[in-house]
Design a protein around this motif. Structure first.
Motif, short mmCIF file in Angstrom:
data_model
loop_
_atom_site.label_atom_id
_atom_site.label_comp_id
_atom_site.label_asym_id
_atom_site.label_seq_id
_atom_site.Cartn_x
_atom_site.Cartn_y
_atom_site.Cartn_z
N LEU A 53 -4.06 -4.91 7.13
CA LEU A 53 -4.14 -4.13 5.90
C LEU A 53 -3.25 -2.90 5.97
O LEU A 53 -2.52 -2.59 5.02
N ILE A 54 -3.28 -2.20 7.10
CA ILE A 54 -2.45 -1.00 7.27
C ILE A 54 -0.97 -1.36 7.17
O ILE A 54 -0.19 -0.69 6.48
N VAL A 55 -0.59 -2.44 7.84
CA VAL A 55 0.82 -2.87 7.84
C VAL A 55 1.28 -3.22 6.44
O VAL A 55 2.36 -2.80 6.00
N ILE A 56 0.47 -3.99 5.71
CA ILE A 56 0.89 -4.42 4.37
C ILE A 56 0.94 -3.25 3.40
O ILE A 56 1.80 -3.19 2.51
N LEU A 57 0.05 -2.27 3.56
CA LEU A 57 0.08 -1.10 2.69
C LEU A 57 1.31 -0.24 2.94
O LEU A 57 1.84 0.39 2.02
N ILE A 58 1.76 -0.22 4.20
CA ILE A 58 2.96 0.53 4.53
C ILE A 58 4.20 -0.21 4.06
O ILE A 58 5.10 0.37 3.44
N ALA A 59 4.26 -1.51 4.34
CA ALA A 59 5.46 -2.29 4.04
C ALA A 59 5.57 -2.67 2.57
O ALA A 59 6.64 -2.63 1.99
N LYS A 60 4.45 -3.06 1.96
CA LYS A 60 4.47 -3.50 0.56
C LYS A 60 3.13 -3.12 -0.10
O LYS A 60 2.20 -3.92 -0.12
N PRO A 61 3.01 -1.91 -0.58
CA PRO A 61 1.72 -1.40 -1.09
C PRO A 61 1.09 -2.26 -2.18
O PRO A 61 -0.12 -2.25 -2.34
N THR A 62 1.90 -2.98 -2.95
CA THR A 62 1.34 -3.80 -4.03
C THR A 62 0.89 -5.17 -3.54
O THR A 62 0.39 -5.97 -4.33
N GLY A 63 1.05 -5.47 -2.25
CA GLY A 63 0.64 -6.77 -1.73
C GLY A 63 1.73 -7.82 -1.91
O GLY A 63 2.78 -7.56 -2.50
N LEU A 64 1.45 -9.03 -1.41
CA LEU A 64 2.47 -10.09 -1.45
C LEU A 64 2.86 -10.47 -2.88
O LEU A 64 4.03 -10.70 -3.16
#
Length: 294
Positions: free
Chosen positions: A274-285
């Motif tokens: 969750l932390i990684v995805i919020l940093i890399a792509k806050p809106t999700g896949l």
């Protein structure tokens, strides 16, 4: 074949758990899509569905207890929306969030009072609880049924949203809540229907989940609810396909980690993701970037 029989159970368990997370995550993502609200009580409604099943099977046959559990869970979701969220429709979003947390703790404490804090044994459901062998790997039939049933329910839900009047109203409310009201859409009915669908799927998810993990405690919905929420965020909260794909990814990765012998870190992985995805792509896949017009 030896490698397959040794590792296939973890993969099948991951797909099965992913399907169960998906059914819970859809409830999160649908409510957020319309109200921009994280329904923190959703995981606890999932837990209450498990307790309803436990106690109802003590006084009636299981073929009556299952539909009764689904109906009572749906009614509970409807009442939660009417009692805790509808009166705050025009209140600041923080007030609604606090109300959601309050409902979550209320359900947990009611369950604690009813059960005395003791784990309740979930009843064995005929047929889906049976053991089967797939490519030399032994597993429960529910493991095979869960992903198939999840995909069928998601396809039916997508068809409902795309091809019915209530589905069109849900899409309109999701796109522009205020304008939908001005155009004559009965927004309260749309929101109630959304909660009904979400709690129906949570009830089905509860049936499948507790068939595998048979201990039902007052906090049994907390971790599945959190993981389903992570799945919804990971896939792009507000996107049903995103929530489903995110849930399957989390379920599979979690069980592969367990298969590698790192069971202690399986839960930590979910929240690290969750932390990684919020940093890399806050809106999700599959989330869309939203811009406010001024």
């Amino acid at each position: 074949m030896d490698w397959i029989s040794r590792n296939l159970p973890y993969l099948m368990a991951g797909i099965s758990v992913g399907g169960q997370y998906a059914l819970i995550a859809i409830g999160y993502t649908m409510v957020y899509g319309i109200l921009r609200l994280i329904n923190f009580a959703h995981g606890d409604i999932f837990m209450v569905a498990g307790l309803i099943m436990v106690y109802s099977t003590t006084v009636m046959p299981i073929y009556i207890a299952i539909p009764l559990m689904i109906v009572v869970t749906v009614i509970l979701g409807f009442l939660v929306e009417r009692a805790a969220y509808k009166p705050l429709r025009n209140a600041p979003r923080m007030s609604i969030m606090i109300s959601a947390i309050g409902v979550s703790y209320l359900l947990q404490n009611l369950a604690l009072y009813v059960t005395g804090g003791l784990s309740q044994q979930y009843p064995a459901i005929p047929w889906i609880n049976d053991t089967v062998t797939v490519f030399g790997a032994t597993t429960k039939r529910v493991t095979i049924i869960t992903p198939i049933l999840t995909i069928i329910l998601v396809l039916l839900l997508v068809a409902l949203i795309k091809r019915t009047k209530i589905g069109m109203a849900m899409r309109a409310a999701s796109r522009d809540f205020e304008t939908s009201q001005l155009m004559g859409i009965k927004i309260n009915s749309v929101i109630s229907f959304t909660f009904i669908i979400g709690t129906f799927l949570a009830a089905i998810g509860s049936l499948l989940f507790f068939t595998n993990y048979t201990g039902v405690t007052p906090t049994a919905g907390a971790m599945p609810g959190l993981k389903a929420f992570v799945a919804a965020v990971f896939g792009g909260i507000g996107s049903i396909p995103g929530a489903v794909i995110g849930a399957f990814i989390i379920g599979i990765c979690e069980n592969i980690i367990k298969g590698l012998g790192w069971t202690t870190f399986s839960d930590a992985f979910t929240f690290a993701l969750l932390i990684v995805i919020l940093i890399a792509k806050p809106t999700g896949l599959f989330g869309e970037k939203v811009t406010d017009k001024v």
